[in-house]
Design an enzyme around this catalytic site. Structure first.
Site, PDB file in Angstrom:
ATOM      1  N   GLY A   7      -6.080  11.786  -1.493  1.00 19.13           N
ATOM      2  CA  GLY A   7      -4.734  11.472  -1.982  1.00 19.13           C
ATOM      3  C   GLY A   7      -4.857  10.448  -3.096  1.00 19.13           C
ATOM      4  CE  LYS A 184       2.059  -2.490   2.251  1.00 20.10           C
ATOM      5  NZ  LYS A 184       1.221  -1.444   1.664  1.00 20.10           N
ATOM      6  CG  ASN A 188       6.460  -1.766   3.464  1.00 20.93           C
ATOM      7  OD1 ASN A 188       6.826  -2.350   2.449  1.00 20.93           O
ATOM      8  ND2 ASN A 188       5.226  -1.335   3.631  1.00 20.93           N
ATOM      9  CB  SER A 256       8.047   3.224  -2.209  1.00 21.17           C
ATOM     10  OG  SER A 256       8.068   2.948  -0.822  1.00 21.17           O
ATOM     11  CD  GLU A 268       5.123   6.405   2.916  1.00 28.18           C
ATOM     12  OE1 GLU A 268       3.989   6.899   2.971  1.00 28.18           O
ATOM     13  OE2 GLU A 268       5.353   5.262   2.484  1.00 28.18           O
TER      14      GLU A 268
END
Lengths: 306, 306
Positions: A7, A184, A188, A256, A268
């Site tokens: 990826g 994290k 997020n 994002s 996500e």
């Protein structure tokens, strides 16, 4: 040493290009975007912005071309982990595979296909601006550690961390990498969806007191789920939220997930808020806020099918 | 005896009332725009759809230019109540005033501008506005009316009689709160979820199969609202979750007004609907974390396009 980046989007490219500057590392990249792959093979992989780098990388869209590798670094969006590792696992039969993806649950997917798995968390960020060219927006540290149920050896983790650091991506090998990972993911999960649902940048989310409080509620639920697993956060996600809101850091940054929503791409959320909610359920910690966010963002995704 | 009615605010609901009531009473219309008043004075108002009517009316932007009414129907959007109440202040001392907005506090906002006897109502009818002089009558569901200040059940019944005689559906109640609160909880949930997800009110709102299904959030929001109603001593007329299940099983995909407002980047009625539920929850010390979160998110979404 051979490393394959699985990826090669923005984050994958940061690893690939930087590792590609080292004489003792042969870097491969597996990605499905053929124009990106062709440009990398023709001109090298270029980074601009926080660092100007041209890395030697052999890129391919065909997993069968991959040689046996010592390491994999998986950097796909979380929902593509299963397909990507199913295609490439043969290259890591004798190697170790690290994830540097967002969210939680990726290691479990890798472990279904690979014997030696490395739990990773990375903070650098960027975006692909043209085939073979990546804008490097934010520098930052990476932490690597064993995935406990199917761990890579401490020596192997140390070896990969050393290569990344020498290449220009400061990386720390640790015995327990869950603290940085949960810091994290909590950061997020507490901020990205608030931007995605309201259309506001990170800084504007934080300057509205009521929204900032909502972020703190989500942080608190996440901390409770981490604590129930015996995970000690390496620092407080609240500090990261306030730090990122500073004008010189990420005030005007669209999370994002907001970028995904604006482009009508699957988000996500399942691996951020959904991951926290799932672990919460497993460990008996209530996460009504993360469940609410997951339902709303899944609703947003469903609205595109209308 | 109600002979003269002033309809204040000629959107969809106001136009439906004006067009029908003009068949059985003298109807005047208070508009916000001069050109709207001019069109109504020159061409009258046309109702199509479930009714086929033409009405001649007196319209103006100035209450002083309109005949003294016996009844004022306040039909503006919830966001315009304060401004419209202020315009009515000092006028129509002999009239009874009835509000038609969603939420809880509409009659109090208008009532603060004059000592008129006050009725409140909620309406379930719907239509589409094709132009300033043409409205289509779509859903022929009822308007529920109850006494609020210096009014009795008989006053509510008199207005319901008048509305029924004009061809619309209406019902008078001794105590409107059970009906008002049922619709409040339903609307606060469905409107805010639709506004944040972009989904019309459709079967996903009642899905409970997987943990991430939207029905769980809708159900939790309904339960929060029901706990507030119980603490306020209100026995609901209908269970809002059942209203949700019925409405979505009918197969219709209704676009709630708050979703339309968000898509058009207009101010929403969040303050009057979800806001009033959150304030009642806070006043009665009933936790409403989910409604509070939706309230903040919709407010922030409005801020994103300001």
């Amino acid at each position: 040493m051979k490393v394959c980046i699985v990826g090669c989007g923005a984050v994958g490219s940061l690893f690939a290009a930087n590792l590609g500057t080292l004489d003792d590392v042969e870097v491969w990249a597996y990605d499905l975007a053929s124009d990106h792959v062709d440009a990398i093979n023709r001109d090298g992989l270029r980074l601009a912005g926080a660092g100007d780098v041209v890395g030697r990388v052999r890129a391919t869209t065909d997993a069968a071309e991959l040689p046996p590798c010592d390491f994999g670094i998986v950097a796909t969006k979380a929902m593509h982990t299963e397909g990507a590792i199913a295609a490439t696992a043969h290259a890591f039969a004798n190697g170790s595979v690290a994830t540097v993806q967002n969210g939680i649950g990726n290691e479990e997917v890798l472990a279904r296909h690979c014997e030696r798995v490395i739990r990773g968390t990375t903070f650098p960020a960027g975006k692909v601006t043209a085939p073979g060219v990546v804008q490097w927006d934010v520098k930052g540290d990476t932490t690597l550690g064993p995935f406990e149920p199917k761990p890579a050896s401490a020596d192997a983790i140390e070896q990969l961390a050393d290569a990344c650091t020498r290449g220009g991506m400061p990386t720390l090998a640790v015995a327990d990498a869950r603290g940085p990972q949960w810091r994290k993911v909590i950061f997020n999960a507490a901020t990205n969806p608030l931007g995605a649902l309201t259309g506001l940048t990170h800084g504007r989310v934080c300057e509205q007191p009521a929204l900032r409080r909502l972020a703190s509620q989500l942080v608190d639920e996440g901390k409770a789920v981490a604590a129930a697993q015996g995970i000690e956060l390496d620092s407080d996600p609240e500090e990261l939220i306030d730090y990122a809101a500073r004008p010189e850091v990420a005030y005007g940054h669209k999370a994002s997930m907001l970028q995904d929503v604006e482009a009508r791409r699957q988000t996500e959320v399942d691996y951020l808020n959904g991951g926290i909610a799932d672990f919460g359920e497993r460990y008996g910690v209530a996460t009504p806020g993360h469940e609410m966010i997951r339902a709303l963002v899944k609703g947003v995704e469903a609205s595109w099918m209308e | 005896m109600i002979e003269r009615v002033c309809v204040a605010g000629a959107g969809v609901i106001g136009s439906l009332f004006a067009g029908h009531l003009a068949q059985v009473a003298d109807v005047s219309v208070l508009t916000r725009r001069e050109d709207h008043a001019r069109v109504l004075n020159d061409e009258g108002l046309r109702v199509s759809g479930r009714s086929d009517l033409r009405a001649s009316l007196t319209a103006s932007t100035d209450p002083a230019a309109l005949p003294e009414p016996d009844l004022v129907l306040v039909c503006c959007k919830g966001t315009d109540l304060e401004e419209l109440g202020a315009r009515l202040g000092g006028h129509f001392p002999g009239a009874t005033v009835m509000t038609v907005q969603n939420g809880l506090g509409a009659w109090e906002i208008v009532g603060s501008h004059g000592s008129w006897p006050m009725l409140a109502s909620v309406t379930f009818m719907s239509g589409t506005r094709h132009s300033d002089e043409h409205v289509e009558y779509i859903l022929d569901t009822a308007t529920w009316i109850g006494p609020m200040r210096d009014t009795s059940h008989a006053d509510a019944e008199a207005v319901a009689d008048l509305i029924r005689s004009s061809g619309l559906k209406a019902e008078a109640f001794d105590d409107l709160r059970p009906a008002l609160w049922s619709k409040l909880i339903f609307n606060a949930t469905v409107n805010a979820v639709a506004a944040l997800t972009g989904l019309p009110h459709e079967p996903r709102f009642a899905e409970l199969e997987r943990p991430s299904d939207l029905g769980h959030l809708v159900l939790a929001l309904m339960d929060e609202g029901k706990a507030v109603a119980a603490a306020a001593g209100v026995e609901l007329r209908e269970d809002p979750w059942e209203m949700n299940v019925h409405a979505t099983q009918r197969g219709s995909r209704h676009f709630p007004s708050m979703l339309e407002d968000v898509e058009a980047h207009r101010p929403t009625e969040i303050e009057l609907i979800t806001g009033s539920l959150v304030r009642e929850g806070n006043r009665l010390a009933v936790p409403v974390p989910l409604h509070s979160a939706l309230y903040q998110l919709v407010k922030a979404k409005e801020a994103s396009w300001e």
